[in-house]
Design a protein around this motif. Structure first.
Motif, PDB file in Angstrom:
ATOM      1  N   ALA A 446      73.816  33.866 -45.290  1.00 38.56           N
ATOM      2  CA  ALA A 446      74.017  35.133 -45.994  1.00 38.56           C
ATOM      3  C   ALA A 446      74.109  34.882 -47.496  1.00 38.56           C
ATOM      4  CB  ALA A 446      75.289  35.811 -45.496  1.00 38.56           C
ATOM      5  N   PRO A 447      73.895  35.914 -48.326  1.00 37.45           N
ATOM      6  CA  PRO A 447      74.051  35.753 -49.772  1.00 37.45           C
ATOM      7  C   PRO A 447      75.498  35.400 -50.130  1.00 37.45           C
ATOM      8  CG  PRO A 447      72.912  37.800 -49.233  1.00 37.45           C
ATOM      9  CD  PRO A 447      73.434  37.252 -47.956  1.00 37.45           C
ATOM     10  N   VAL A 448      75.664  34.742 -51.268  1.00 39.40           N
ATOM     11  CA  VAL A 448      77.003  34.363 -51.714  1.00 39.40           C
ATOM     12  C   VAL A 448      77.889  35.596 -51.868  1.00 39.40           C
ATOM     13  CG1 VAL A 448      78.316  33.305 -53.606  1.00 39.40           C
ATOM     14  CG2 VAL A 448      76.162  32.283 -52.857  1.00 39.40           C
ATOM     15  N   LEU A 449      77.298  36.698 -52.327  1.00 33.34           N
ATOM     16  CA  LEU A 449      78.073  37.918 -52.538  1.00 33.34           C
ATOM     17  C   LEU A 449      78.713  38.410 -51.243  1.00 33.34           C
ATOM     18  CD1 LEU A 449      78.794  39.879 -54.828  1.00 33.34           C
ATOM     19  CD2 LEU A 449      76.836  41.283 -54.135  1.00 33.34           C
ATOM     20  N   ALA A 450      78.089  38.128 -50.100  1.00 30.09           N
ATOM     21  CA  ALA A 450      78.655  38.559 -48.820  1.00 30.09           C
ATOM     22  C   ALA A 450      79.978  37.858 -48.552  1.00 30.09           C
ATOM     23  CB  ALA A 450      77.668  38.283 -47.690  1.00 30.09           C
ATOM     24  N   TYR A 451      80.047  36.569 -48.829  1.00 30.34           N
ATOM     25  CA  TYR A 451      81.295  35.831 -48.604  1.00 30.34           C
ATOM     26  C   TYR A 451      82.377  36.271 -49.594  1.00 30.34           C
ATOM     27  CZ  TYR A 451      78.022  32.963 -45.972  1.00 30.34           C
ATOM     28  OH  TYR A 451      77.066  32.533 -45.097  1.00 30.34           O
ATOM     29  N   VAL A 452      81.955  36.564 -50.820  1.00 32.88           N
ATOM     30  CA  VAL A 452      82.902  37.086 -51.807  1.00 32.88           C
ATOM     31  C   VAL A 452      83.454  38.428 -51.348  1.00 32.88           C
ATOM     32  CG1 VAL A 452      83.162  37.878 -54.191  1.00 32.88           C
ATOM     33  CG2 VAL A 452      81.778  35.858 -53.700  1.00 32.88           C
ATOM     34  N   ALA A 453      82.571  39.272 -50.811  1.00 25.80           N
ATOM     35  CA  ALA A 453      83.007  40.590 -50.346  1.00 25.80           C
ATOM     36  C   ALA A 453      83.964  40.472 -49.158  1.00 25.80           C
ATOM     37  CB  ALA A 453      81.794  41.439 -49.963  1.00 25.80           C
ATOM     38  N   VAL A 454      83.716  39.538 -48.247  1.00 22.66           N
ATOM     39  CA  VAL A 454      84.637  39.328 -47.125  1.00 22.66           C
ATOM     40  C   VAL A 454      86.000  38.888 -47.641  1.00 22.66           C
ATOM     41  CG1 VAL A 454      85.121  37.854 -45.135  1.00 22.66           C
ATOM     42  CG2 VAL A 454      82.858  38.861 -45.413  1.00 22.66           C
ATOM     43  N   ALA A 455      86.006  37.973 -48.604  1.00 24.25           N
ATOM     44  CA  ALA A 455      87.276  37.533 -49.194  1.00 24.25           C
ATOM     45  C   ALA A 455      87.993  38.702 -49.855  1.00 24.25           C
ATOM     46  CB  ALA A 455      87.024  36.424 -50.202  1.00 24.25           C
ATOM     47  N   ALA A 456      87.243  39.551 -50.558  1.00 24.97           N
ATOM     48  CA  ALA A 456      87.855  40.707 -51.227  1.00 24.97           C
ATOM     49  C   ALA A 456      88.436  41.680 -50.207  1.00 24.97           C
ATOM     50  CB  ALA A 456      86.807  41.411 -52.097  1.00 24.97           C
ATOM     51  N   ALA A 457      87.713  41.916 -49.104  1.00 27.62           N
ATOM     52  CA  ALA A 457      88.218  42.830 -48.074  1.00 27.62           C
ATOM     53  C   ALA A 457      89.497  42.296 -47.442  1.00 27.62           C
ATOM     54  CB  ALA A 457      87.144  43.052 -47.014  1.00 27.62           C
ATOM     55  N   LEU A 458      89.505  40.998 -47.127  1.00 31.76           N
ATOM     56  CA  LEU A 458      90.714  40.394 -46.556  1.00 31.76           C
ATOM     57  C   LEU A 458      91.862  40.449 -47.552  1.00 31.76           C
ATOM     58  CD1 LEU A 458      89.177  37.289 -44.744  1.00 31.76           C
ATOM     59  CD2 LEU A 458      90.082  39.374 -43.697  1.00 31.76           C
ATOM     60  N   TRP A 459      91.551  40.233 -48.831  1.00 34.21           N
ATOM     61  CA  TRP A 459      92.567  40.306 -49.880  1.00 34.21           C
ATOM     62  C   TRP A 459      93.215  41.692 -49.913  1.00 34.21           C
ATOM     63  CZ3 TRP A 459      95.730  38.669 -53.608  1.00 34.21           C
ATOM     64  CH2 TRP A 459      96.011  39.523 -54.688  1.00 34.21           C
ATOM     65  N   LEU A 460      92.388  42.739 -49.900  1.00 32.10           N
ATOM     66  CA  LEU A 460      92.926  44.092 -49.949  1.00 32.10           C
ATOM     67  C   LEU A 460      93.741  44.405 -48.690  1.00 32.10           C
ATOM     68  CD1 LEU A 460      93.162  46.890 -51.195  1.00 32.10           C
ATOM     69  CD2 LEU A 460      90.929  47.462 -50.205  1.00 32.10           C
ATOM     70  N   ALA A 499      95.236  54.226 -45.971  1.00 31.92           N
ATOM     71  CA  ALA A 499      93.941  54.458 -46.628  1.00 31.92           C
ATOM     72  C   ALA A 499      93.410  53.182 -47.276  1.00 31.92           C
ATOM     73  CB  ALA A 499      94.076  55.564 -47.664  1.00 31.92           C
ATOM     74  N   HIS A 500      94.278  52.430 -47.967  1.00 27.76           N
ATOM     75  CA  HIS A 500      93.832  51.176 -48.584  1.00 27.76           C
ATOM     76  C   HIS A 500      93.384  50.177 -47.525  1.00 27.76           C
ATOM     77  CE1 HIS A 500      95.899  51.599 -52.784  1.00 27.76           C
ATOM     78  NE2 HIS A 500      95.175  52.655 -52.460  1.00 27.76           N
ATOM     79  N   ALA A 501      94.134  50.099 -46.424  1.00 28.77           N
ATOM     80  CA  ALA A 501      93.727  49.208 -45.334  1.00 28.77           C
ATOM     81  C   ALA A 501      92.399  49.676 -44.732  1.00 28.77           C
ATOM     82  CB  ALA A 501      94.809  49.155 -44.268  1.00 28.77           C
ATOM     83  N   GLY A 502      92.206  50.997 -44.630  1.00 30.40           N
ATOM     84  CA  GLY A 502      90.959  51.534 -44.106  1.00 30.40           C
ATOM     85  C   GLY A 502      89.767  51.158 -44.968  1.00 30.40           C
ATOM     86  N   LEU A 503      89.952  51.173 -46.289  1.00 27.74           N
ATOM     87  CA  LEU A 503      88.861  50.772 -47.174  1.00 27.74           C
ATOM     88  C   LEU A 503      88.502  49.305 -46.951  1.00 27.74           C
ATOM     89  CD1 LEU A 503      86.916  51.444 -49.453  1.00 27.74           C
ATOM     90  CD2 LEU A 503      88.724  50.875 -51.090  1.00 27.74           C
ATOM     91  N   ALA A 504      89.516  48.462 -46.740  1.00 25.01           N
ATOM     92  CA  ALA A 504      89.243  47.051 -46.457  1.00 25.01           C
ATOM     93  C   ALA A 504      88.440  46.894 -45.175  1.00 25.01           C
ATOM     94  CB  ALA A 504      90.563  46.288 -46.358  1.00 25.01           C
ATOM     95  N   VAL A 505      88.788  47.672 -44.155  1.00 22.45           N
ATOM     96  CA  VAL A 505      88.059  47.610 -42.881  1.00 22.45           C
ATOM     97  C   VAL A 505      86.617  48.079 -43.071  1.00 22.45           C
ATOM     98  CG1 VAL A 505      87.957  48.551 -40.542  1.00 22.45           C
ATOM     99  CG2 VAL A 505      90.157  47.850 -41.502  1.00 22.45           C
ATOM    100  N   ILE A 506      86.417  49.130 -43.879  1.00 22.35           N
ATOM    101  CA  ILE A 506      85.059  49.618 -44.157  1.00 22.35           C
ATOM    102  C   ILE A 506      84.231  48.523 -44.830  1.00 22.35           C
ATOM    103  CG2 ILE A 506      83.739  51.185 -45.638  1.00 22.35           C
ATOM    104  CD1 ILE A 506      85.810  53.323 -45.075  1.00 22.35           C
ATOM    105  N   ILE A 507      84.809  47.818 -45.782  1.00 20.22           N
ATOM    106  CA  ILE A 507      84.072  46.759 -46.477  1.00 20.22           C
ATOM    107  C   ILE A 507      83.644  45.678 -45.496  1.00 20.22           C
ATOM    108  CG2 ILE A 507      84.242  44.953 -48.235  1.00 20.22           C
ATOM    109  CD1 ILE A 507      86.166  46.816 -49.757  1.00 20.22           C
ATOM    110  N   LEU A 508      84.530  45.307 -44.569  1.00 21.88           N
ATOM    111  CA  LEU A 508      84.159  44.316 -43.556  1.00 21.88           C
ATOM    112  C   LEU A 508      82.982  44.817 -42.725  1.00 21.88           C
ATOM    113  CD1 LEU A 508      87.686  43.126 -42.333  1.00 21.88           C
ATOM    114  CD2 LEU A 508      86.034  41.815 -43.682  1.00 21.88           C
ATOM    115  N   LEU A 634      90.914  56.149 -43.340  1.00 26.16           N
ATOM    116  CA  LEU A 634      90.967  56.881 -44.611  1.00 26.16           C
ATOM    117  C   LEU A 634      91.381  58.334 -44.387  1.00 26.16           C
ATOM    118  CD1 LEU A 634      87.815  55.756 -46.649  1.00 26.16           C
ATOM    119  CD2 LEU A 634      90.184  55.325 -47.233  1.00 26.16           C
ATOM    120  N   VAL A 635      90.727  58.968 -43.421  1.00 26.44           N
ATOM    121  CA  VAL A 635      91.036  60.377 -43.134  1.00 26.44           C
ATOM    122  C   VAL A 635      92.468  60.518 -42.636  1.00 26.44           C
ATOM    123  CG1 VAL A 635      90.461  62.316 -41.626  1.00 26.44           C
ATOM    124  CG2 VAL A 635      88.633  60.989 -42.691  1.00 26.44           C
ATOM    125  N   LEU A 636      92.884  59.635 -41.733  1.00 20.31           N
ATOM    126  CA  LEU A 636      94.240  59.702 -41.201  1.00 20.31           C
ATOM    127  C   LEU A 636      95.274  59.420 -42.289  1.00 20.31           C
ATOM    128  CD1 LEU A 636      95.975  60.136 -38.702  1.00 20.31           C
ATOM    129  CD2 LEU A 636      95.744  57.689 -38.192  1.00 20.31           C
TER     130      LEU A 636
END
Length: 664
Positions: A446-460, A499-508, A634-636
């Motif tokens: 996968a592109p490097v950005l994908a691994y960065v995005a996974v790290a960011a989602a887990l971080w959030l 909602a913040h946790a939901g955004l992290a799940v969406i990114i994953l 997010l909705v909930l």
């Protein structure tokens, strides 16, 4: 007779809207309480008359009244009843009538539930809302009459676009419109505040529930539309940066910024003029989306109208509302500055950064959406701005935003201890980096950005859970004490966490279904096998079946994994003889780990019925269901925040000016 009653009801609603737009506004300026209170009865009258018109149109669709042109063009007697009802808002005229109905519902809601709003402010808000109604009601009556008759009536109709004959899409437009139009009441509050020359904590508390309600609905509408595109269109994607997708996304981004900015105005009496500007821009983007969809600029399954005259009418409304409100803002906003001071490292600064990034992201999407249209209008050249541009320009900004979202809730108001905050989250940061490196080692390609995005989602996700755990002293105090603290925490705080946790799940879900997707396209005959992502798929053939208003070629696929039978998939290619079009109905085997997705398209030869090859598309979409789970969170989370008692009944009452006395 019923369509004429509906048409006449719209005319009465327009007359009431004009009265409501003038009389309460004059009453607020002259201190006439009776005139101000007339806004409430006018608002209720509007919703009654527009609701009657909408019911009349729906009745025409349900009974297949083919003397109404709108029914002829968007319905058929053989269509299932659900899609007859959905046909009410499946056209330009019907969807615009739904838009106006929701507009009047919001005005009536403020009239009914705004008991803690001062009479002058309430009168101004309802008057501004009425002028928006005047614009759209006149647009309906003069250019887009949904009750236009046709004689002699045909025996049957032309049918609704088959792509729109789906349960998910039947609910998608009402949810989107509730979001779009919901921001109109926030716009009205903003203009009323500019007219009054006053913005304070009470104003911000009044605005937040309406903003939140619109944001929740828009979130649900966008998610439902994405889900529909995923399972209905047969291409296996959930977002394509289509211009009409973008025009719903931009108000969502700006509305998210508005939600956070209003919090600062309420808590710290800061960001006053900025919050007002965001309220104006959010609804302006909703109007811009209306113009793009209904002006004939686009040809899309999303687009309703191709009449340039209608586009010019909406463009005039757009110019009046946006130009007028921004001119008023330029005049009155400088008087509203002031409020709490804060340091560069503080919660206020974090929310300001949040707002700036969201505004820049909205500008990026706006540029990518409008640039091809403007270039074609000026030069005649046609270009396409698609996913490569948006992914390169938009995604990095979102990753920066996610990084700061993880830290923001730890910051205190006015001034924060950055060293203490970093102390609380440093282990989480190290854990996320380690997880990304392990993923890189295990799942390459996968592109490097994908691994960065996974790290960011887990971080959030982990930072959000860490902040919530600290708030209730989870694993520090006894569980009974933590439970007591959790019950004492305001629902809005729980909603933010969810909602913040939901955004992290969406990114994953976004990263998994994009970076590690597998796809196979093959020409298959009965008995052929296709292997993908560890699955073995056997194509057994195609059989014909008949639906209520279509014929279908249904494929039969048996799926094995590691020698064990998993499921049978039944994708279809449907033909609608009345509409003279075909659609692809995908078959999906869904699990939390990912979806096995199959669709069949046109046969590779005309001898399909004699065993000719069919085009079979098989995809494996890892983690794609995280998108819908995260959207639900997010909705909930928004609904949980909206249920906070402080937003429903606890709005502070501002220091009132002398109460106007009735004028004899």
């Amino acid at each position: 007779m019923i369509p004429e009653i509906g048409h006449f009801s719209l005319a009465l609603a327009l007359a009431l809207a004009i009265v409501q737009g003038v009389l309460p506004l004059l009453g607020a300026s002259r201190g006439n309480l009776v005139w101000m209170q007339s806004a409430q009865s006018s608002a209720m009258g509007q919703v009654v008359f527009v609701g009657l018109a909408f019911a009349a149109l729906m009745r025409s669709f349900v009974v297949s009244d083919f003397t109404v042109l709108n029914v002829v063009e968007n319905s058929h007697s053989l269509k299932p009843i659900l899609f007859k009802i959905a046909g009410t808002w499946g056209s330009h005229e019907g969807s615009l009538l739904l838009w106006v109905l929701i507009l009047t519902v919001f005005g009536a809601s403020v009239a009914l539930f705004g008991s803690n709003i001062p009479a002058e402010t309430k009168a101004r808000v309802l008057s501004i809302q009425a002028w928006i109604s005047v614009g759209f009601l006149s647009f309906l009556l003069f250019t887009s009459n949904p009750f236009e008759r046709v004689f002699p009536p045909p025996a049957n109709g032309s049918d609704l676009n088959p792509l729109l004959q789906d349960v998910g899409l039947a609910m998608h437009p009402p949810l989107l419109y509730f979001g779009y139009v919901g921001f109109s009441i926030v716009f009205s509050f903003a203009v009323a505040a500019l007219l009054e020359g006053r913005v304070d904590a009470a104003w911000a508390r009044w605005v937040r529930p309406w903003t939140l309600a619109a944001w929740i609905s828009l979130t649900a509408g966008i998610a439902l539309g994405s889900w529909w595109a995923y399972y209905e269109l047969g291409w296996g994607g959930w977002w394509f940066w289509d211009p009409v997708e973008n025009v719903s996304f931009m108000p969502w981004l700006m509305g998210t910024a508005l939600l956070h900015s209003a919090i600062v105005t309420e808590k710290r009496d800061a960001f006053k003029s900025w919050t007002i500007l965001l309220a104006i821009l959010t609804f302006s983007l909703s109007l811009l989306g209306t113009f793009i969809v209904r002006s004939g600029l686009l040809t899309s399954v999303h687009a309703f109208a191709v009449d340039p005259e209608r586009g010019l009418y909406i463009l005039g409304l757009l110019g009046l509302s946006i130009g007028g409100s921004l001119a008023l803002y330029a005049w009155r906003a400088p008087e509203m500055e002031g409020g709490g001071l804060f340091r560069p490292v503080s919660r206020e600064a974090g929310l300001l950064l949040n707002n700036l990034i969201l505004a820049a992201a909205t500008g990026t999407v706006l540029f990518g959406t409008l640039y091809p249209l403007l270039l074609e209008a000026l030069t005649g050249d046609k270009i396409s701005v698609g996913p490569p541009f948006f992914n390169a320009a938009f995604v990095p900004m979102m990753l920066v935003l996610v990084l700061f979202m993880g830290v923001g809730p730890f910051l205190s108001w006015k001034r924060a201890d950055i060293a203490g905050v970093l102390q609380r989250v440093r282990f989480i940061a190290l854990l996320c980096v380690a997880a990304a490196l392990v993923l890189w080692y295990v799942q390459t390609g996968a592109p490097v950005l994908a691994y960065v995005a996974v790290a960011a989602a887990l971080w959030l996700l982990l930072a959000t859970l860490r902040e919530w755990a600290l708030r209730i002293k989870l694993f520090v105090a006894p569980l009974t004490e933590s439970a007591r603290r959790a019950r004492a925490v305001p629902r809005a705080a729980h909603g933010m966490t969810l909602a913040h946790a939901g955004l992290a799940v969406i990114i994953l879900g976004m990263v998994g279904s994009s970076a590690w997707k597998s796809e196979e396209i093959a020409f298959v005959r009965p008995g052929d096998r296709v292997e993908i992502a560890g699955f073995e798929v056997l194509f057994e053939g195609v059989e014909q079946r008949r639906g209520p208003n279509y014929f279908a070629d249904q494929g039969r696929l048996k799926v094995w994994r590691n020698g064990s039978y998993v499921t049978t998939l039944l994708p279809e290619r449907r033909s609608y003889p009345v509409a003279r079009s075909t659609t692809t109905e995908s078959a999906i085997r869904s699990t939390l780990a990912g979806d096995l997705y199959a669709s069949i398209t046109e046969p590779a030869s005309d001898a399909a019925a004699e065993g000719g090859a069919w085009t079979l598309r098989i995809l494996y979409e890892p983690l794609v269901n995280f998108l819908w789970i995260g959207a639900g969170m997010l909705v909930l989370g928004g609904a949980l925040s909206l249920s906070d008692r402080r937003l429903r009944v606890g709005a502070p009452r501002r220091a009132r000016r002398p109460h106007p006395q009735p004028v004899e």
